[in-house]
Design a protein around this motif. Sequence first.
Motif, short mmCIF file in Angstrom:
data_model
loop_
_atom_site.label_atom_id
_atom_site.label_comp_id
_atom_site.label_asym_id
_atom_site.label_seq_id
_atom_site.Cartn_x
_atom_site.Cartn_y
_atom_site.Cartn_z
N LYS A 287 -67.13 135.21 -3.24
CA LYS A 287 -67.63 136.51 -2.33
C LYS A 287 -68.60 136.30 -1.45
O LYS A 287 -68.76 136.91 -0.51
N LEU A 288 -69.54 135.55 -1.93
CA LEU A 288 -70.86 135.28 -0.87
C LEU A 288 -70.49 134.77 0.27
O LEU A 288 -70.94 134.88 1.36
N ALA A 289 -69.42 133.62 0.08
CA ALA A 289 -69.01 133.00 1.30
C ALA A 289 -68.32 134.15 2.40
O ALA A 289 -68.49 133.90 3.79
N VAL A 290 -67.73 135.00 1.96
CA VAL A 290 -67.22 136.00 2.72
C VAL A 290 -68.39 136.88 3.24
O VAL A 290 -68.24 137.36 4.38
N GLN A 291 -69.20 137.14 2.49
CA GLN A 291 -70.30 138.08 2.79
C GLN A 291 -71.18 137.49 3.90
O GLN A 291 -71.65 138.27 4.84
N PHE A 292 -71.46 136.49 3.79
CA PHE A 292 -72.36 135.63 4.60
C PHE A 292 -71.61 134.99 5.95
O PHE A 292 -72.11 134.38 6.78
N LYS A 293 -70.23 135.19 5.85
CA LYS A 293 -69.55 134.56 7.17
C LYS A 293 -69.95 135.45 8.26
O LYS A 293 -70.08 135.05 9.42
N HIS A 294 -69.97 136.67 7.93
CA HIS A 294 -70.78 137.67 8.97
C HIS A 294 -71.84 138.20 8.12
O HIS A 294 -71.88 139.28 7.82
N ALA A 295 -72.94 137.34 8.56
CA ALA A 295 -74.23 137.59 7.40
C ALA A 295 -74.71 139.04 7.69
O ALA A 295 -74.79 139.46 8.70
N PRO A 296 -75.45 139.34 6.42
CA PRO A 296 -76.14 140.73 6.68
C PRO A 296 -77.20 140.54 7.63
O PRO A 296 -77.76 139.47 7.60
#
Length: 398
Positions: A331-340
């Motif tokens: 889930k973090l990988a998806v979140q940081f793919k388009h990073a906050p």
Amino acid sequence: MKKLYVFALACLSSSFLWGQQALWKGEDITSPQINPDKTVTFRLVAPKASKVEIEGDFLPSRHIQTPAGTQEAPGRKEMEEKENGLWELTTDSLPGELYSYTFYINGQRTPDPNNVYQNRDIATISNIFIVGGGKGDLYQVQDVPHGNISKVWYSSPTLGMDQRRMTVYTPAGYTEGHKKYPVLYLLHGAGGDEDSWGDLGRACQILDNLIAQGKIKPMIVVMPNGNGGQQAAPGQAADGMPKPQFMNPKMMEGSVEKAFPDIMKYIEKHYRTINDKSHRAICGLSMGGFHSLYISARYPDKFGYVGLFSAAINRQSKGENNDVYDNLEEKLAVQFKHAPRLYWIGIGSGDFLYKDNAEFRKLLDRKGYKYTYMETDGGHIWRNWRIYLTEFTQLLFK
């Protein structure tokens, strides 16, 4: 008839004077007294006491054993007995800050009867005072434009509740205008509720003062109840006036994370919000940091700013709602793919959750995910969380 009138007047005067005596009782006792040199004097009348102590977060901290492990606790110091049963203590000069304290008379905890200013932290009542200057000025009500606070009831179909309560802050000028605003979702810790950030965290004073200083963008701030089994704070719901508890139903087993869109749906329907990732932030302390971690990971396209304040990482209930907590790295990988735009972590060096947060940062480092880190002195305490809110909000929506 005249005698009866005089008698009635005398009785009335006697009642008035009796009432005034209750009002005036102890009028000459000032506690706490904040002195010009920023020392603070505490006084308590306890003529039959053999020992009086004060416990406060302005004293050197001590360590105690709790079910969660070794934790920092406020220090204690004996007070000095003066004449006529008056006990007194004067501190060293204190930095500008909000402080809390209580008395112990022969080992029995008691509030300061001369200080009406108190906070409830779960089921513990403490007196408070503010020393001006520095952070203390930020936590006081200043002569600046003020935002409004609303206690809002909303429906949460996901939790099966027609009515739940949350606190919503709208900045000065909101009610008179048509402008749309970014939104910060500000989450409390275990044992807290929708009142915690306002009462203990001084969030409203911090926001008003920072906005007035031009240090943060005007924003709507939503403070929900993070206990999925509660309608509202103790005493504010249909279950009467139960004793506040540290552990509550549906805290960290996935219900709050799944139901969070109910809150967002209400806010975006009833307030003038900018509804995109770049204008939406989430942060929280302890359990609220835990919720912020998993909510932002579960809905990676919703939050451009994430703040973890002393986050209770890896403290979830086991075996329930695994779809919320499982596969965090994926889930973090998806979140940081388009990073906050901002992923912010703060923790005290003496916090019992320090190791968990250090391990989480190692994971982020291994993956090359960028984040901002702040480490402060002290432990799992509101003094740190007020600092983190102050620092985090100054980085939002730039």
